[in-house]
Design an enzyme around this catalytic site. Structure first.
Site, PDB file in Angstrom:
ATOM      1  N   HIS A  61      -5.095  -1.933   9.181  1.00  0.00           N
ATOM      2  CA  HIS A  61      -4.543  -2.165  10.225  1.00  0.00           C
ATOM      3  C   HIS A  61      -4.729  -3.490  10.657  1.00  0.00           C
ATOM      4  CE1 HIS A  61      -4.047  -0.472  14.648  1.00  0.00           C
ATOM      5  NE2 HIS A  61      -3.518  -1.868  14.541  1.00  0.00           N
ATOM      6  N   LEU A  64      -0.102  -9.479  11.044  1.00  0.00           N
ATOM      7  CA  LEU A  64       0.063 -10.810  10.567  1.00  0.00           C
ATOM      8  C   LEU A  64       1.059 -11.617  11.445  1.00  0.00           C
ATOM      9  CD1 LEU A  64       0.178  -9.609   6.750  1.00  0.00           C
ATOM     10  CD2 LEU A  64      -1.950  -9.528   8.491  1.00  0.00           C
ATOM     11  N   ARG A  65       1.988 -11.119  12.370  1.00  0.00           N
ATOM     12  CA  ARG A  65       2.754 -11.986  13.253  1.00  0.00           C
ATOM     13  C   ARG A  65       3.930 -12.511  12.238  1.00  0.00           C
ATOM     14  NH1 ARG A  65       0.957  -8.892  17.031  1.00  0.00           N
ATOM     15  NH2 ARG A  65      -1.270  -9.636  18.021  1.00  0.00           N
ATOM     16  N   ASN A  95       5.078  -4.145  14.137  1.00  0.00           N
ATOM     17  CA  ASN A  95       5.605  -4.992  15.360  1.00  0.00           C
ATOM     18  C   ASN A  95       5.581  -6.447  15.260  1.00  0.00           C
ATOM     19  OD1 ASN A  95       2.573  -5.221  15.347  1.00  0.00           O
ATOM     20  ND2 ASN A  95       2.465  -5.415  17.384  1.00  0.00           N
ATOM     21  N   ASP A 153       2.568   1.088  16.200  1.00  0.00           N
ATOM     22  CA  ASP A 153       1.464   0.554  16.689  1.00  0.00           C
ATOM     23  C   ASP A 153       1.720  -0.227  17.873  1.00  0.00           C
ATOM     24  OD1 ASP A 153      -1.177   0.100  17.187  1.00  0.00           O
ATOM     25  OD2 ASP A 153      -1.012  -1.819  15.931  1.00  0.00           O
ATOM     26  N   ASP A 305      -7.765  -4.040  13.071  1.00  0.00           N
ATOM     27  CA  ASP A 305      -6.922  -4.455  14.332  1.00  0.00           C
ATOM     28  C   ASP A 305      -6.760  -5.959  14.509  1.00  0.00           C
ATOM     29  OD1 ASP A 305      -4.803  -4.242  16.013  1.00  0.00           O
ATOM     30  OD2 ASP A 305      -6.136  -3.175  17.469  1.00  0.00           O
ATOM     31  N   HIS A 309      -3.618 -14.091  18.873  1.00  0.00           N
ATOM     32  CA  HIS A 309      -2.789 -14.653  19.937  1.00  0.00           C
ATOM     33  C   HIS A 309      -3.179 -16.035  20.276  1.00  0.00           C
ATOM     34  CE1 HIS A 309      -1.058 -10.708  20.740  1.00  0.00           C
ATOM     35  NE2 HIS A 309      -1.999 -10.077  20.894  1.00  0.00           N
ATOM     36  N   GLY A 323      -5.505  -7.771  22.308  1.00  0.00           N
ATOM     37  CA  GLY A 323      -6.035  -7.864  20.809  1.00  0.00           C
ATOM     38  C   GLY A 323      -7.169  -9.030  20.584  1.00  0.00           C
TER      39      GLY A 323
HETATM   40 ZN   LIG Z   1      -2.837  -2.681  16.263  1.00  0.00          ZN
END
Ligand SMILES: [Zn+2]
Length: 424
Positions: A61, A64-65, A95, A153, A305, A309, A323
């Site tokens: 989980h 990596l953006r 996502n 997610d 996770d 950011h 996050g």
């Molecule tokens: Zn997540």
């Protein structure tokens, strides 16, 4: 040099019931031998005395953006961060922008990860197109493109009919469905519902939001007979529900994030929005239930996770993104649990390497067997270090552990026989 000789390390591999001081010889990317007093003239020598040698960690989980938000992280920075944390396998969440709901995005990630070449990066695909919860993605195409799991997610799949269909289809294709369980008609706030949210006057996310969706998904998995994986478990009642359904033989697994094991809702009072995560940090009773579930096997694995950011996205709590970064802090947190006697070292390696590898049937990961790929982590459980600008490999700094002294440091990470990280 294609040969490595790792001398006198404490080898911990629960997949073989191994916890003993020995040598490991690596040749041509594979484990050639494990034994006492190994000798090889041409090998690069690694003195591992006083260090732990284990199968490298597998994170099922991570965010990596990339593509879309590479100012937070990208595949290269995430790979560096992973190997510095002892990981050689990451399952990346879909996502991204655009999301991994089609083979093109999955291909982009796989190709870029290969060109970086520091670790395995395995994409998960979305359950629904655009992560909108309205129409299922083309699971077959995603599988063909190399996706290893399916999840929306960040956006729980609320539609029970779609969730049931997803479990049936994914079950037939051998893809694991992983759900972020929080009923978003209740969980629309920012931190756990409790005295801290009252004190701060902040809208909350109560544990029942998690319990409702965990219960629904367990029931659907039980009735369809399809495997289900519950992401980032945080509530005590959800733990009990999972324990109950596992007892009934449901094919269910779950993960916990390191921060839910060491922080509670009070952390928000100290660290503000840096402690904002979804599902939120909860009460001490919940944390205790999670620790108990680690011990008795109700929780299958620890997943980071990792959620980078930018600093400007972590301002005022109502506006902040949820996050924390987590790839480099997972090991020190897990070792803290070992020091406090909640788990032993062997169980820690199982939770962070063997179990997640087994869950996704990843070959060459999660074990140090002769003949298998040499993916291993060598760490010093006692070494202290500070996570700061000098040691952090992520593009982001969002964690309450920023600039804190951590105990337990990765010294070498070896990926297919190559040293991809060293802090010797
Ligand atoms: Zn997540």
């Amino acid at each position: 040099m294609s040969k490595l000789l790792i001398k006198r390390g404490r080898i911990v591999d629960p997949s073989q019931n191994l916890d003993t001081v020995m040598d490991i010889l690596v040749e041509k990317g594979k484990i050639k031998a494990i034994g006492e007093n190994l000798f090889e003239l041409e090998a690069q020598l690694i003195d591992a005395s006083g260090l732990v040698v284990c199968p490298s960690f597998v994170d099922i989980h991570a965010h990596l953006r990339d593509p879309g938000e590479t100012y937070k992280e990208d595949i290269e920075s995430a790979s560096r961060c992973a190997v510095a944390g002892g990981y050689t396998t990451l399952v990346c969440m879909p996502n991204t922008k655009p999301p991994i709901d089609n083979p093109h995005v999955a291909n982009y990630i796989i190709q870029k990860a290969k060109s970086v070449g520091l670790c395995y990066i395995l994409p998960s695909g979305t359950l629904t197109k655009g992560r909108e919860g309205r129409e299922l993605s083309d699971f077959y195409a995603l599988k063909q493109a190399g996706c290893v799991a399916l999840t929306d997610d960040g956006s729980p799949l609320m539609d029970s009919r779609l969730m049931q269909r997803a479990l049936e289809l994914a079950g037939q294709l051998g893809l694991l469905v992983m759900n972020h369980c929080e009923d978003d008609t209740i969980a629309y706030g920012h931190i756990n519902e409790g005295y801290v949210s009252s004190l701060l006057g902040v809208a909350s996310r109560p544990p029942q939001a998690e319990d409702i969706l965990v219960a629904r998904d367990l029931i659907l998995s039980y009735h369809t007979g399809s495997p289900l994986h519950i992401q980032h478990l945080s509530s005590a009642l959800s733990v009990e529900l999972i324990r109950y359904f596992k007892g009934k033989g449901a094919k269910v697994s779950c993960e916990v994030n390191p921060y839910h094991l060491v922080f509670t809702q009070e952390e928000v009072l100290k660290s503000g929005s840096l402690a904002k995560v979804n599902p939120p940090l909860r009460r001490e009773e919940d944390r205790q239930a999670l620790l108990e579930a680690l011990k008795d096997g109700t929780i299958d694995c620890i997943a980071t996770d990792h959620a980078p950011h930018a600093t400007w996205e972590k301002g005022q709590i109502e506006k902040a993104k949820a996050g924390m970064i987590g790839l480099q802090t997972a090991l020190p947190i897990a070792l803290e649990l070992v020091r406090h006697g909640h788990i032993n070292l062997s169980k820690m390696v199982e939770l962070m390497s063997c179990a997640p590898a087994k869950l996704l049937r990843l070959e060459g990961c999660g074990a140090l067997k002769v003949g298998s790929k040499a993916n291993l982590t060598i760490f010093d459980p006692e070494r202290e270090w500070v996570l700061d600008e000098r040691t952090n490999f992520s593009k982001s700094q969002n964690t309450p552990l920023w600039k804190k002294t951590l105990k337990g440091k990765v010294i070498y990470t070896i990926y297919e026989g190559k040293v991809v990280y060293s802090d010797a």
